[in-house]
Design a protein around this motif. Structure first.
Motif, PDB file in Angstrom:
ATOM      1  N   GLU A 106       1.670  17.696  -6.925  1.00 40.99           N
ATOM      2  CA  GLU A 106       2.252  18.064  -5.646  1.00 40.99           C
ATOM      3  C   GLU A 106       2.200  16.940  -4.625  1.00 40.99           C
ATOM      4  OE1 GLU A 106       1.426  21.612  -3.418  1.00 40.99           O
ATOM      5  OE2 GLU A 106       1.103  22.657  -5.300  1.00 40.99           O
ATOM      6  N   MET A 107       1.263  16.012  -4.826  1.00 44.51           N
ATOM      7  CA  MET A 107       1.171  14.892  -3.888  1.00 44.51           C
ATOM      8  C   MET A 107       2.464  14.090  -3.867  1.00 44.51           C
ATOM      9  SD  MET A 107      -2.749  13.425  -4.255  1.00 44.51           S
ATOM     10  CE  MET A 107      -2.153  12.000  -5.031  1.00 44.51           C
ATOM     11  N   LYS A 108       3.099  13.960  -5.005  1.00 42.58           N
ATOM     12  CA  LYS A 108       4.331  13.175  -5.094  1.00 42.58           C
ATOM     13  C   LYS A 108       5.414  13.752  -4.184  1.00 42.58           C
ATOM     14  CE  LYS A 108       5.727  10.708  -8.944  1.00 42.58           C
ATOM     15  NZ  LYS A 108       5.365   9.527  -8.338  1.00 42.58           N
ATOM     16  N   LYS A 139       8.219  13.662   1.151  1.00 41.77           N
ATOM     17  CA  LYS A 139       8.597  14.256   2.436  1.00 41.77           C
ATOM     18  C   LYS A 139       8.161  13.371   3.596  1.00 41.77           C
ATOM     19  CE  LYS A 139       7.051  18.504   1.522  1.00 41.77           C
ATOM     20  NZ  LYS A 139       6.602  19.867   1.792  1.00 41.77           N
ATOM     21  N   GLN A 140       6.979  12.751   3.460  1.00 40.65           N
ATOM     22  CA  GLN A 140       6.499  11.879   4.523  1.00 40.65           C
ATOM     23  C   GLN A 140       7.330  10.606   4.619  1.00 40.65           C
ATOM     24  OE1 GLN A 140       2.308  11.210   4.065  1.00 40.65           O
ATOM     25  NE2 GLN A 140       1.832  13.384   4.088  1.00 40.65           N
ATOM     26  N   PHE A 141       7.859  10.136   3.498  1.00 37.56           N
ATOM     27  CA  PHE A 141       8.669   8.922   3.506  1.00 37.56           C
ATOM     28  C   PHE A 141      10.037   9.147   4.138  1.00 37.56           C
ATOM     29  CE2 PHE A 141       5.519   6.828   1.144  1.00 37.56           C
ATOM     30  CZ  PHE A 141       5.836   5.485   1.060  1.00 37.56           C
ATOM     31  N   THR A 147       0.836  -1.204   0.000  1.00 35.13           N
ATOM     32  CA  THR A 147       0.000   0.000   0.000  1.00 35.13           C
ATOM     33  C   THR A 147       0.869   1.251   0.000  1.00 35.13           C
ATOM     34  OG1 THR A 147      -1.779  -1.136   1.152  1.00 35.13           O
ATOM     35  CG2 THR A 147      -1.790   1.255   1.249  1.00 35.13           C
ATOM     36  N   LEU A 148       1.881   1.295   0.838  1.00 32.82           N
ATOM     37  CA  LEU A 148       2.774   2.457   0.867  1.00 32.82           C
ATOM     38  C   LEU A 148       3.490   2.648  -0.466  1.00 32.82           C
ATOM     39  CD1 LEU A 148       4.312   2.147   4.434  1.00 32.82           C
ATOM     40  CD2 LEU A 148       2.737   3.902   3.613  1.00 32.82           C
ATOM     41  N   MET A 149       3.951   1.564  -1.050  1.00 30.40           N
ATOM     42  CA  MET A 149       4.662   1.676  -2.331  1.00 30.40           C
ATOM     43  C   MET A 149       3.730   2.125  -3.455  1.00 30.40           C
ATOM     44  SD  MET A 149       7.751   1.184  -1.814  1.00 30.40           S
ATOM     45  CE  MET A 149       7.897   1.537  -0.095  1.00 30.40           C
TER      46      MET A 149
END
Length: 171
Positions: free
Chosen positions: A128-130, A135-137, A117-119
């Protein structure tokens, strides 16, 4: 919330007439709540949803270009859709033969579903989501994040276990 101050306006008894499969209909027929309590809860939840939808714009300092509410909502739905898709595939691989394939053990299926799911979210993000997801990763590079995650899982797991064990021991 459970006082019968406005029971005359709500009308009827508090008996459960029939069980409904719809979650809101079940909420509306909770037998141990007074009828006006359900009405107050519904009005409060509706007002909170309305003001939350139109008034919660305090994320501008964190994400300056969130766009309109509808586009932000669509992005969240896109990510949830990806999560539900991977969870559905993992569930199909986990469940036994009449419903699924039964290929995976629970201890393999759950971590695999989380990682996939994370991948998928990272790969399927656009615009911009990318950048925001990248940043969250970055938290995965911090060893303290891993230890805090383990601590959270242990404490939350024990809380859930204790909350189930207490009523059982009282019974």
């Amino acid at each position: 919330m459970t006082t019968g101050v406005f029971a005359a306006f709500a009308g009827g008894s508090m008996e459960l007439v029939k069980d409904s499969g719809w979650i809101l209909a079940r909420f509306w027929r909770v037998p141990h709540l007074y009828p006006e309590c359900r009405l107050r809860l519904a009005v409060a939840a509706g007002a909170a949803a309305f003001f939350g939808f139109f008034g919660m714009n305090n994320l501008l300092t964190v994400t300056p270009n969130i766009g309109s509410t509808i586009s932000a909502f669509a992005k969240v739905l896109w990510l949830y859709g990806l999560a539900f898709l991977t969870a559905g595939v993992g569930l199909y691989l986990y469940l036994p033969a009449p419903t699924g394939l039964g290929l995976l053990n629970m201890w393999v299926a759950l971590p695999l579903i989380m990682v996939v799911t994370l991948m998928v979210m990272k790969l399927a993000a656009f615009g911009e989501m990318k950048g925001n997801i990248a940043k969250q990763f970055e938290i995965f590079n911090n060893k303290h994040t891993w230890s805090m995650t383990a601590l959270y899982l242990v404490t939350f797991g024990s809380f859930i276990g204790f909350s189930m064990a207490l009523p059982l021991s009282i019974t």
